[in-house]
Design an enzyme around this catalytic site. Structure first.
Site, mmCIF file in Angstrom:
data_model
loop_
_atom_site.group_PDB
_atom_site.id
_atom_site.type_symbol
_atom_site.label_atom_id
_atom_site.label_comp_id
_atom_site.label_asym_id
_atom_site.label_seq_id
_atom_site.Cartn_x
_atom_site.Cartn_y
_atom_site.Cartn_z
ATOM 1 C CG ASP A 1 46.869 44.219 44.508
ATOM 2 O OD1 ASP A 1 46.098 43.745 45.260
ATOM 3 O OD2 ASP A 1 46.822 43.878 43.013
ATOM 4 C CE1 TYR B 1 44.235 41.188 36.052
ATOM 5 C CE2 TYR B 1 42.618 40.719 37.973
ATOM 6 C CZ TYR B 1 42.921 41.002 36.767
ATOM 7 O OH TYR B 1 41.661 41.278 35.692
#
Lengths: 673, 673
Positions: A319, A407
């Site tokens: 990420d 998320y």
């Protein structure tokens, strides 16, 4: 507030002011909006669009070499080190690493990166890419074939990873699309069976397959906005205000934060989010600040999903490197993300065209009054005396939230007056799910790679490996990593009724290979010591690492995602300081092949004893979804701590003075009974 | 306040009220002062002093058998179960287990315990024992020989343990004495070289050896009272008040506490301190309370020191069983041990003569507003929309502090609206140290079994193993323990570019031997499920265990302390409910030989699948002292959590309503800028 206005306020383009204010800057300050604009102008001058196809993928401070910065710190009135920016750009389908000198307003270097992997995706290109299917005939047909309405379809970009392909693959992403009719919770309504590959440099769909249909999970009960909830409501909790004297003891001077006995520098970076630098603690007895952490930040996050099937196998995300934690930061919500006594700070990153983008309230900083006890003791053992002493714990929290698609990652740095720094990561947001034919577990015969969490919905198994880079400078630059191994000793023959006891053997790691370890296999205490400074008692001055939530990788060592995410092989790595080694998974994560991970760097097996060393700590979670994670997860947190161990001569908070709270408010308040 | 007055207020003998109020009682309420007095009277009637030498070592509720209590709970208007007390007494040098019926005011049973081990020491006998040396000629001479003044000597009782002795040893303790001139911090000034053994039943010194002298560590800098501190002071922290609407959402009805969506019963026990019973959570969708925890409390604490030498080898303490956590509880200090919004509760235990002793403020209960995020999500992926939703975390904390001599154990039970119960233990207080000839590490050639933490002072290595007993009733009485093992699967031949992934294999433990485990060896999720109840999706209703600070024992399995503390062999044990199995190290810990530990009970290997089962969880710390632990330790905490996993159909806090805090106070307050 109208949504478009809200959007404007949250992500407004920063108006450029003609006045620069370099003179007040700290050399580690993040690039200001003006500086970002200057970088944009300088690079555009060399590669003017539309002649050149120019995109900014990362613009950030090219921090001064550590010796230069330390030299400046030793005499802050001296001339500032040259102020430079690193701009990672795509120019005409090539990746350029451009160093811009902001003082001379010139390009210092411009190198084309021809290696493996691509830079961080820009939010802007993703915004364009996800619109491509909406005007792509075969997709529209696929949606209509499913009886769905294109106007309710939202797509999202997913990096494709690397699975042993030998030829170089273009800069592509896969799109996965979702159905958000009657909900904003798109992620829980995946439209399965459609493969869409987009070439980001060409900005077009280059591969499209519609292979099968799966029922779309229901929208009902999935929206998480308060405005959309229906009775029964609850539970009902109390809001609270926290009142203390003064400005919560906080002194924010530019990017330098002083609080109680701590001072540190807080910067925003588009890739990793919050960067804590130059954290030092005031030693009451020695009457000076002593250094602890030169620079600390999250370095990478590896999230491998555990579904090997055609539509999901590639979901093995990085990420920070692929999406950028800073540029994915949320604007923190007062009284919800942070308490009433929080101070909020903004951040800026470069948009794809180089224009600065402001993220309002990207950080909050607040004093935490959690009701914990800093220390206490009751003494009833002295005849005729009662001693009952306690001090309340008060800490300082720095928070940012990075939302990568579904998320939300809550990143906290907590500073304690005792000298401890606690680094915490909380996971919230939406689970990544897969649609399924099934509505009940007992209907399922095949392997589903996850948990059936509601009708037609599987929450997929996955891991989160978060690696942090902490360039520790424990009371000075040169430190050693000492493993204090606990070992059982047989006591036979020692003239004792005991058969055994344990003792401690200290092993100083001489090279990188001696420092790699998986925590939990052998009992040990892990210390970072300054072998050049000793306490009066003769101990090396040091800090210890207190590990928290830990996992070890489950993928095969030679599986492609694990090669790329090899930093997760160990919970602890220690390397010698090297300015270029910031990102544990490498600079170019998108389609990386593990060419530039800490596992590769440390193969050199450099010396780390009594050197300027860097700790890399990997925390993690195996996530087996459960129904409570749906439609949105309550926060799950993990943390680790570095804590002084023979850093101070004695307990540094023994003589803490806790100012009396403004108790008169309790009596004056009509709200409190 | 004069010290004697303070002592009186803190530990005043409770005035006996003639009015009893049984009718309002809950069957799990702890014995009231009146009831303790009644037990005293009934037992004294059978064994009238001075004809009999009678001492009360434990008086507590003899809780109704679980089926009886459950039956009553199903119809709370029905007749209360018989109210009974268990009195463990020493009568004429024998241990009696007496059951008293408080309704009929009679002794139901009276059995002499002739087995191994002795009951919990009483605070009263310790107070007498530590005075014995002060009038013991050889001791006075030893002190004078050291050039010390007896008036500054304070002694303390230490249990002697068991080291393979085959003959029965009298009920003896060892005294260690300390020099508290110019400090109240006696523990850091041990007087070495003197062995004193006291027979507690005889109340006299039965063995005395003065073998050698060691310098006494200095007093300077060891006092921790604020009144005794000298400049430089610091750090300075802010006190704060927490203001919310209403009574913090707390509803305390006798011993029943209701807060947000939780309700539970809180009782005080002389041996284990706080006992949480009948914890259930309101399910907003099902419109009812659902059970989670029938009864939970700390069960035992094992603290083996790692110095095998003559004066220290026996230090292998069991603080609950030997000293009693409840009867060693501290009176909590408002605004220091607990925040301003705390509610305080008192506790009562029986003194040695049976008279009730009140511990004011033994518990505090408070709403925690720590600034954490309950859940959040920012959604920028929907073109034209910005969704930014977050809810602040609010939790409820129940706290007690048990101070066993030098160590303060902070016991927290935290209830979260999401259904999680977090059990935390914090360690503060004074380190156990040994005096040494040496002032610097480099002078030391021999093994010192610890860390040199200041002049003439060694902080000894030791462990803390805290075992908790949680009788879980996950949505009903019968539950199973399910180990969900993560295992790597090789993906070759599965038509995927992946080489591997992990999956989960569920193993339901059928018997006790299948449930014992050391956490950390194999990746797994540990679930407690109700196999008789399924969610709509078909999952078993359950909770999961989220482990925290963990250690494994380092002593040899057959070493005597380890045999006694065998509950530390595993982090998790699961047993079928058995009312008599409350104390993991056995009922009689003093001089125990491991005859009655959970390791013995589980040898029967009883069935535990779909039964009323009890979880025993062992948290722990290896403590390698450091200079910051001196002269008093900042709190070190560990925790574990039980968290719903498929207990609710979906996230139970999705529709949480967080009431707006009284923000007007922020503006009206002159203290806040």
């Amino acid at each position: 507030m109208a949504r478009s206005l809200m959007f404007f306020i949250l992500f407004s383009i920063f108006a450029i002011s003609p006045i620069s204010c370099y003179t007040q800057q700290h050399p580690l300050d993040p690039l200001t909006a003006n500086e970002l604009t200057l970088v944009q102008a300088i690079v555009k001058k060399s590669y003017p669009p539309p002649k050149h196809n120019l995109a900014f993928h990362y613009v950030g401070l090219d921090e001064p070499d550590k010796p230069i910065l330390l030299s400046w710190l030793s005499k802050p009135t001296s001339k500032l080190p040259p102020r430079r920016a690193l701009a990672i750009t795509r120019i005409d389908r090539q990746t350029h690493e451009i160093i811009v000198d902001l003082g001379t307003k010139s390009i210092v270097s411009d190198e084309v990166y021809k290696g493996i992997g691509y830079p961080t995706l820009t939010p802007d290109e993703q915004t364009v890419a996800i619109q491509l299917p909406m005007s792509y005939g075969p997709f529209i047909k696929s949606i209509q074939n499913r009886g769905l309405n294109v106007s309710h379809v939202v797509c999202s970009c997913f990096t494709v990873g690397w699975f042993g392909e030998e030829r170089k693959i273009e800069r592509v992403v896969k799109l996965q699309c979702f159905y958000n009719e009657n909900t904003v919770n798109l992620y829980v309504r995946p439209i399965e069976g459609i493969k869409i590959v987009v070439d980001l440099d060409e900005m077009k769909i280059v591969d499209y397959v519609d292979s099968h249909k799966v029922p779309i999970p229901k929208a009902e009960g999935t929206d998480y906005r308060f405005s959309e909830q229906k009775p029964p409501f609850g539970p009902r909790t109390n809001g609270a205000v926290i009142l203390s004297k003064g400005k919560n003891g906080l002194d924010i001077d530019g990017h330098v934060i002083r609080w109680v006995n701590w001072q540190f520098h807080l910067a925003f970076d588009a890739r990793v989010g919050p960067v804590i630098s130059l954290a030092s603690i005031y030693d009451t007895e020695k009457h000076k600040h002593r250094t602890v952490l030169y620079r600390g930040h999250i370095s990478e996050l590896f999230v491998p999903y555990q579904d090997p099937t055609d539509e999901y196998y590639f979901k093995t995300f990085f990420d920070c490197g692929e999406f950028g934690f800073g540029q994915s930061a949320a604007s923190l919500i007062p009284l919800a993300d942070c308490p009433n006594n929080a101070v909020f700070l903004d951040g800026y990153y470069a948009g794809q065209d180089g224009t600065p983008v402001k993220v309002p309230n990207v950080f909050c900083v607040f004093e935490r009054h959690a009701g914990d006890i800093m220390w206490r003791h009751t003494e009833l053992g002295i005849p005729g005396k009662v001693v009952n002493e306690a001090r309340p714990e008060v800490t300082l929290v720095v928070r940012m939230v990075a939302t990568i698609g579904n998320y939300d990652h809550i990143l906290d740095w907590e500073f304690k007056p005792s000298g401890s720094i606690k680094v915490q990561a909380g996971l919230s947001g939406i689970l990544e799910v897969k649609a399924s034919e099934h509505t009940r577990v007992d209907e399922i015969k095949e392997e589903i790679y996850g948990t059936s969490i509601t009708d037609n919905t599987i929450g997929l198994y996955h891991d989160h490996f978060l690696t942090y880079r902490l360039d520790l400078d424990i009371d000075g630059v040169d430190n050693s990593f000492v493993k204090k191994r606990l070992a059982t000793k047989v006591a036979t023959g020692k003239d004792t009724p005991r058969k055994s006891y344990w003792t401690v053997y200290s092993e100083t790691a001489k090279t990188e290979s001696e420092a790699k370890l998986q925590i939990g296999l052998k009992p040990s205490e892990l210390a970072f010591e300054n072998p050049n400074k000793k306490t009066k008692a003769g101990n090396n001055v040091g800090y210890r690492l207190i590990p928290g939530a830990l996992i070890h990788p489950m993928l095969l060592d030679d599986d492609y995602p694990q090669i790329r995410g090899a930093f997760s092989n160990y919970n602890v790595w220690v390397t010698p300081y090297n300015k270029s080694e910031k990102w544990a998974g490498g600079r170019y994560l998108d389609q990386s092949q593990g060419q530039d991970t800490i596992a590769v760097w440390t193969q050199r097996n450099r010396e780390i004893e009594n050197k300027d060393i860097v700790l890399w700590y990997v925390m993690g979670f195996h996530h087996l979804p459960c129904q409570e994670d749906f439609p949105l997860m309550a926060t799950l947190s993990g943390a680790f701590e570095i804590r002084p161990a023979n850093f101070f001569e004695s307990n540094p908070v023994l003589k803490v003075i806790n100012s009396r709270p403004p108790m008169h408010l309790l009596n004056n308040s009509s709200s409190h009974h």
